[in-house]
Design a protein around this motif. Structure first.
Motif, short mmCIF file in Angstrom:
data_model
loop_
_atom_site.label_atom_id
_atom_site.label_comp_id
_atom_site.label_asym_id
_atom_site.label_seq_id
_atom_site.Cartn_x
_atom_site.Cartn_y
_atom_site.Cartn_z
N GLU A 5 1.01 -1.55 0.05
CA GLU A 5 -0.35 -0.19 -0.02
C GLU A 5 1.24 1.55 -0.39
N ASP A 6 1.84 0.78 0.49
CA ASP A 6 2.73 2.34 1.33
C ASP A 6 3.97 2.27 -0.30
N ALA A 7 3.81 1.42 -0.94
CA ALA A 7 4.46 1.59 -2.23
C ALA A 7 3.84 2.05 -3.81
N VAL A 83 -4.85 12.96 -12.56
CA VAL A 83 -3.08 12.36 -12.90
C VAL A 83 -2.54 11.08 -12.48
N ARG A 84 -3.48 10.81 -11.88
CA ARG A 84 -3.36 9.77 -11.30
C ARG A 84 -3.25 8.35 -11.35
N GLU A 85 -5.20 9.29 -11.28
CA GLU A 85 -6.08 7.89 -12.42
C GLU A 85 -5.52 7.30 -13.87
N ARG A 86 -5.07 8.56 -14.80
CA ARG A 86 -4.70 8.34 -16.04
C ARG A 86 -3.46 7.30 -15.88
N ARG A 87 -2.84 7.66 -14.61
CA ARG A 87 -1.63 6.55 -15.29
C ARG A 87 -1.56 4.91 -14.10
N ARG A 88 -2.57 5.11 -13.79
CA ARG A 88 -3.04 3.93 -12.77
C ARG A 88 -3.92 2.75 -13.92
N ARG A 133 -4.74 -6.00 -11.40
CA ARG A 133 -5.00 -7.09 -10.58
C ARG A 133 -4.63 -6.78 -9.12
N LEU A 134 -3.57 -6.13 -9.32
CA LEU A 134 -2.89 -4.96 -8.58
C LEU A 134 -3.50 -4.08 -7.60
N PHE A 135 -4.56 -3.34 -8.50
CA PHE A 135 -5.17 -2.30 -8.22
C PHE A 135 -6.58 -2.50 -7.71
N ASP A 136 -7.20 -3.67 -8.94
CA ASP A 136 -8.47 -4.57 -8.90
C ASP A 136 -8.80 -4.37 -7.23
N ALA A 137 -7.40 -5.60 -6.56
CA ALA A 137 -7.73 -5.62 -5.76
C ALA A 137 -7.50 -4.47 -4.39
N ARG A 138 -7.12 -3.34 -4.59
CA ARG A 138 -6.57 -2.63 -3.72
C ARG A 138 -8.05 -1.69 -3.61
N GLU A 139 -8.16 -1.44 -4.73
CA GLU A 139 -9.38 -0.70 -5.00
C GLU A 139 -11.19 -1.39 -4.19
N ALA A 140 -10.69 -3.03 -3.52
CA ALA A 140 -11.63 -4.20 -3.44
C ALA A 140 -11.16 -4.22 -1.43
N ARG A 146 -2.70 -10.12 -0.16
CA ARG A 146 -3.12 -10.19 -1.52
C ARG A 146 -2.57 -9.90 -2.24
N MET A 147 -2.34 -8.73 -1.90
CA MET A 147 -1.76 -7.86 -2.77
C MET A 147 0.20 -8.62 -3.31
N ARG A 148 0.51 -8.67 -2.28
CA ARG A 148 1.17 -10.06 -1.88
C ARG A 148 1.62 -11.07 -3.03
N GLN A 149 0.30 -11.78 -3.04
CA GLN A 149 0.26 -12.68 -3.99
C GLN A 149 0.20 -12.54 -5.06
N ILE A 150 -0.59 -11.75 -5.11
CA ILE A 150 -0.89 -11.00 -6.90
C ILE A 150 0.55 -10.77 -7.23
N ILE A 151 1.73 -10.03 -6.88
CA ILE A 151 2.98 -9.79 -6.96
C ILE A 151 3.75 -10.96 -7.42
N ALA A 152 3.62 -11.80 -6.33
CA ALA A 152 4.55 -13.03 -6.18
C ALA A 152 4.02 -14.00 -7.40
#
Length: 185
Positions: A5-7, A83-88, A133-140, A146-152
């Motif tokens: 989340e910090d990253a 700006v942030r939404e466009r980059r995501r 997948r990472l952004f969707d998980a964060r929004e949910a 769960r986010m670590r597992q997506i990156i893994a």
């Protein structure tokens, strides 16, 4: 907050095209434009309505450090949302994300190979699907695990299995001890 989340927050701040207001008066005026009333700003910051009025007029110039931090956080969370939404959106559809980390990776490997976890320093570019997948998980509201597992999963496919060219028997990859983690999108 969790590491991932910090990253994501740090990567969002890097997307700013202009710096947010630095002065207390500028920050309070920005929050007033966003939230419309001194009462709403006071509720957001956890201070009295009169304190917000004093900050706004310049009658009080130096709030306590914890309140200054809350003001900074409130401003940064609302600064340049498009700006942030466009980059995501671009990362989730076209460019993907780059993950740089030093962490202990554990994995399940076939018999005869080592599956001892060890620290690795990796910089891996993950395709747009993993960013989405990472952004969707964060929004949910998914947790850090769960986010670590997506990156893994992305590391397993892109780094360890090299897109299907090697280590096909490798099944589960886990990120255990994160020394640092940085995202760029």
């Amino acid at each position: 907050m969790a590491e991932i989340e910090d990253a994501i927050e740090r990567a969002d701040r890097e997307a700013f095209t202009r710096e947010p207001p630095r002065t207390l008066k500028g920050q309070i005026n920005f929050l007033m434009r966003q939230l419309k009333t001194t009462r709403a700003v006071a509720a957001e910051l956890g201070v009295s309505q009169r304190s917000v009025e004093r900050y706004r007029t310049g009658e009080r110039k130096r709030p306590p450090q914890d309140i200054q931090q809350r003001i900074d956080d409130a401003v940064r969370s609302r600064w340049q949302p498009r700006v942030r939404e466009r980059r995501r959106r671009q990362a989730a559809t076209a460019t993907g994300i780059t993950v740089e980390t030093r962490a202990r990776f554990g994995y399940t490997a076939p018999i005869g190979t080592t599956d001892d976890g060890r620290f690795r320093r990796l910089t891996v570019h993950l395709p747009p699907d993993y960013a989405r997948r990472l952004f969707d998980a964060r929004e949910a509201g998914a947790g850090d695990q769960r986010m670590r597992q997506i990156i893994a999963d992305g590391f397993r496919e892109i780094y360890f299995q090299d897109g299907g060219a090697r280590a096909l028997d490798l099944s589960d990859v886990a990120i255990n001890d994160i020394d640092y983690l940085d995202l760029d999108f």
